[in-house]
Design a protein around this motif. Structure first.
Motif: not given
Length: 233
Positions: A104-108, A117-122
């Motif tokens: 599973s993936i969570l991107a915030v 622009a930026a994102a934290l990818n889990c």
């Protein structure tokens, strides 16, 4: 995080150490793979990953020019893939990364300020990791990264040439190797190993990469950490 920014010689190094810190911060009973993607002024996206597996997960998205993390970055919204194996939206991407075991993936998104622009990818290894509480924690943590990332973008201009990224990848490899060695010596988790490295860096006023290099060269861990490891036996 302030220490990371003050001690990092460049933006790539700061981003790399921040992903290692983030992976340790968000880990639960299972490891969390993290990456942070940053785009600024139309330049190619700068990416740092906490492990080789997280790096591969990111690279596949950039190969497709599409993916959960790129969507979070480009559309400034949270993207949750509860079960990558059954996802219709990300079917091609899921097939490309099936061998890496990510479930599973969570991107915030992270507010990186004007022109960025930026994102934290889990990335998680099970489908039940991203509970409502875990999602709320990741979003709150991404919010806490905003001010520091905006400051880092002012202090350290993202490199135009790939040499900076190459150096950051080398740093990650050294840090990963040191984390594995600390885990073996203390019989602890990756989160605990990362805490050891950060504690040693703070107490000695050295960069995380230098601490990792010293550990690989035989530096003895703090005595209480070795004793804590004995308790796990």
């Amino acid at each position: 995080m302030q220490d990371l920014l003050l001690e990092s010689p460049g933006f790539d190094e700061f981003l790399l150490e921040l992903t290692v810190f983030s992976a340790a911060k968000l880990a639960t009973t299972e490891p969390m793979l993290c990456a942070i993607s940053v785009e600024r002024d139309g330049r190619p996206v700068t990416v740092a990953s906490s492990s080789d597996r997280a790096k591969r997960m990111d690279e596949e998205q950039y190969g497709f020019n599409d993916g959960p993390c790129l969507t979070a970055l480009r559309e400034d919204r949270r993207v949750l893939v509860e079960d990558l194996a059954t996802s219709e939206r990300w079917h091609r991407y899921a097939q490309a990364v099936t061998h890496d075991g990510v479930a599973s993936i969570l991107a915030v998104p992270i507010d990186a300020g004007p022109g960025a622009a930026a994102a934290l990818n889990c990335y998680a290894l099970s489908t039940d990791t991203f509970t409502p509480a875990a999602i709320a924690e990741a979003e709150a943590y991404a919010g806490s990264l905003s001010r520091m990332l905006r400051l880092a973008l002012r202090v350290h201009r993202p490199p135009v040439h790939p040499e900076g990224l190459h150096g950051a990848l080398q740093s990650r490899a050294v840090i990963d190797a040191a984390l594995s060695l600390v885990m073996a010596q203390t019989r602890g988790s990756r989160e605990e190993a990362a805490a050891v490295l950060h504690e040693m860096a703070r107490s000695s006023n050295q960069q995380l990469k230098q601490i990792a290099t010293d550990i690989l060269n035989g530096t003895t861990l703090p005595e209480r950490r070795l004793q804590d490891g004995d308790k796990h036996q």
